[in-house]
Design a protein around this motif. Structure first.
Motif, mmCIF file in Angstrom:
data_model
loop_
_atom_site.group_PDB
_atom_site.id
_atom_site.type_symbol
_atom_site.label_atom_id
_atom_site.label_comp_id
_atom_site.label_asym_id
_atom_site.label_seq_id
_atom_site.Cartn_x
_atom_site.Cartn_y
_atom_site.Cartn_z
ATOM 1 N N GLN A 73 0.834 -1.202 0.000
ATOM 2 C CA GLN A 73 0.000 0.000 0.000
ATOM 3 C C GLN A 73 0.876 1.262 0.000
ATOM 4 O O GLN A 73 2.026 1.252 0.430
ATOM 5 N N ASP A 74 0.290 2.352 -0.484
ATOM 6 C CA ASP A 74 1.040 3.611 -0.597
ATOM 7 C C ASP A 74 1.432 4.172 0.757
ATOM 8 O O ASP A 74 2.478 4.817 0.885
ATOM 9 N N TYR A 75 0.598 3.955 1.780
ATOM 10 C CA TYR A 75 0.910 4.557 3.071
ATOM 11 C C TYR A 75 2.207 4.002 3.660
ATOM 12 O O TYR A 75 2.886 4.682 4.445
ATOM 13 N N VAL A 76 2.561 2.756 3.294
ATOM 14 C CA VAL A 76 3.819 2.187 3.769
ATOM 15 C C VAL A 76 4.999 2.915 3.131
ATOM 16 O O VAL A 76 5.995 3.241 3.800
ATOM 17 N N THR A 77 4.879 3.201 1.841
ATOM 18 C CA THR A 77 5.936 3.950 1.151
ATOM 19 C C THR A 77 6.090 5.345 1.743
ATOM 20 O O THR A 77 7.213 5.823 1.973
ATOM 21 N N PHE A 78 4.960 5.999 2.011
ATOM 22 C CA PHE A 78 5.013 7.340 2.596
ATOM 23 C C PHE A 78 5.623 7.298 4.003
ATOM 24 O O PHE A 78 6.415 8.189 4.371
ATOM 25 N N ALA A 79 5.256 6.280 4.790
ATOM 26 C CA ALA A 79 5.790 6.175 6.145
ATOM 27 C C ALA A 79 7.291 5.965 6.137
ATOM 28 O O ALA A 79 8.026 6.579 6.937
ATOM 29 N N ARG A 80 7.760 5.115 5.234
ATOM 30 C CA ARG A 80 9.203 4.899 5.147
ATOM 31 C C ARG A 80 9.899 6.148 4.618
ATOM 32 O O ARG A 80 11.037 6.457 5.017
ATOM 33 N N GLY A 81 9.235 6.857 3.684
ATOM 34 C CA GLY A 81 9.828 8.080 3.160
ATOM 35 C C GLY A 81 9.956 9.166 4.205
ATOM 36 O O GLY A 81 10.853 10.019 4.119
ATOM 37 N N ARG A 82 9.071 9.149 5.193
ATOM 38 C CA ARG A 82 9.159 10.134 6.278
ATOM 39 C C ARG A 82 10.178 9.740 7.332
ATOM 40 O O ARG A 82 10.382 10.473 8.304
ATOM 41 N N GLY A 83 10.815 8.600 7.169
ATOM 42 C CA GLY A 83 11.866 8.191 8.082
ATOM 43 C C GLY A 83 11.399 7.394 9.282
ATOM 44 O O GLY A 83 12.170 7.250 10.249
ATOM 45 N N LEU A 84 10.163 6.892 9.261
ATOM 46 C CA LEU A 84 9.685 6.084 10.376
ATOM 47 C C LEU A 84 10.445 4.765 10.422
ATOM 48 O O LEU A 84 10.826 4.204 9.390
ATOM 49 N N SER A 85 10.666 4.269 11.613
ATOM 50 C CA SER A 85 11.397 3.017 11.778
ATOM 51 C C SER A 85 10.572 1.842 11.266
ATOM 52 O O SER A 85 9.342 1.914 11.172
ATOM 53 N N GLU A 86 11.277 0.762 10.927
ATOM 54 C CA GLU A 86 10.590 -0.434 10.433
ATOM 55 C C GLU A 86 9.675 -1.028 11.501
ATOM 56 O O GLU A 86 8.638 -1.605 11.179
ATOM 57 N N ARG A 87 10.036 -0.860 12.766
ATOM 58 C CA ARG A 87 9.184 -1.362 13.842
ATOM 59 C C ARG A 87 7.846 -0.617 13.855
ATOM 60 O O ARG A 87 6.790 -1.235 14.003
ATOM 61 N N THR A 88 7.888 0.705 13.676
ATOM 62 C CA THR A 88 6.661 1.494 13.650
ATOM 63 C C THR A 88 5.824 1.154 12.422
ATOM 64 O O THR A 88 4.597 1.010 12.510
#
Length: 319
Positions: free
Chosen positions: A212-227
């Protein structure tokens, strides 16, 4: 919103009760779908007189209209009175109650083993998609789903009980710990197919969320893999919980073969004995109880959606 959620729960409960009513009518009607005279079927192949047939019809209320017989049977079953066994001549309710503990313990232990192994394995497989751990786990799950439960049970008996002597061959043991040790092998044999089923469904649900796109956006914002994984698992929880609810039906079907294989005196072996001896009242009672358990599990799964996913609560509130 609480009133709307309560209305949703009441609608689901009412639909479940209507389903159980329809299933009970179908279960009771099975007696009338059997070929030949019902009273003669109850007496077996022996030669009987017309007086004996009339006595059996009066004893089982077979001379009453169908709906009157159904209502008598359903009202008694709702109160826990399932009638009398043809084979033993004793009440069916206490017999089922005596065997429920073994089946519940076996099924519960198998469910626990399958969830504790299947869900983490499915998540690990999805997080390493396309790599060798993913291929290894998917291959194991295919083998587990394809393997018949009774064949796995026989192989486990031969290797771990007869060959290595780690587990007992049959029976339920004495005391809590000994009884639990007797159930480990049959529960593990039953959990193999269940765990493989959970692995495949968990993997598919997690992969769908990872794309899903929200996963790409979350990783792009620098959120940790755990989050990111925490959010993914929360969104993937509904199909996973649904699969766990569907496992209840599989558990009761697989428990019949497992209990016969390991000589466990549970509801599964009681069903097998009743079918072989054409003890129709016991078969009816067991079928109704299994249908009630499966329907209750499906209802709990529906209601759990409200607790797991706030989007479901929001959609329910807008209706």
């Amino acid at each position: 919103m609480s009133t709307t959620v309560l209305a949703f729960a009441l609608r689901r409960t009412g639909a479940t009760l209507l389903l159980l009513l329809a299933l009970s009518l179908l279960v009771f009607g099975l007696l009338y779908l059997a070929p030949g005279d019902i009273a003669r079927n109850l007496l077996g192949t022996r030669n009987v007189t017309p007086e004996a047939l009339a006595q059996v019809r009066a004893l089982h209320h077979l001379d009453e209209p169908f709906l009157q017989q159904y209502w008598r049977w359903l009202s008694r079953a709702a109160a826990g009175d399932f009638g009398t066994s043809i084979r033993t001549g004793g009440p069916i309710g206490p017999t089922m109650l005596d065997r429920t503990g073994v089946t519940a313990a076996t099924a519960g232990l198998a469910f626990l083993l399958s969830v504790l192994s299947g869900v983490p394995a499915g998540i690990a497989s999805a997080m390493r998609r396309g790599r060798w751990p993913d291929r290894f786990l998917v291959g194991l799950s295919v083998v587990g789903v394809s393997a018949p439960g009774f064949a796995v049970g026989l192989l486990a008996l031969y290797v771990f009980a007869l060959g290595l002597g780690w587990f007992p061959l049959y029976g339920t043991g004495t005391g809590f710990l000994d009884g639990l040790w007797h159930l480990v092998l049959p529960a593990a044999a039953l959990a193999l197919g269940l765990g493989a089923f959970v692995v495949k469904l968990t993997r598919a649900a997690v992969i769908r969320e990872l794309d899903q796109d929200y996963v790409t956006f979350a990783r792009g914002r620098g959120l940790s893999e755990r989050t990111v994984l925490r959010v993914v698992l929360r969104n993937a929880a509904i199909p996973i919980v649904t699969s766990l609810g569907l496992m209840v039906a599989y558990l009761f079907g697989g428990t019949v073969l497992i209990e016969v294989t390991f000589a466990l005196p549970g509801l599964g072996s009681l069903m097998e004995e009743s079918v072989l001896f054409k003890d129709i009242p016991v078969v009816q009672a067991l079928t109704l109880v299994v249908a009630a358990v499966v329907s209750a599990a499906a209802l709990l799964v529906d209601l759990s959606y409200l607790l797991i996913d706030p989007r479901v609560r929001a959609r329910t509130a807008r209706r």
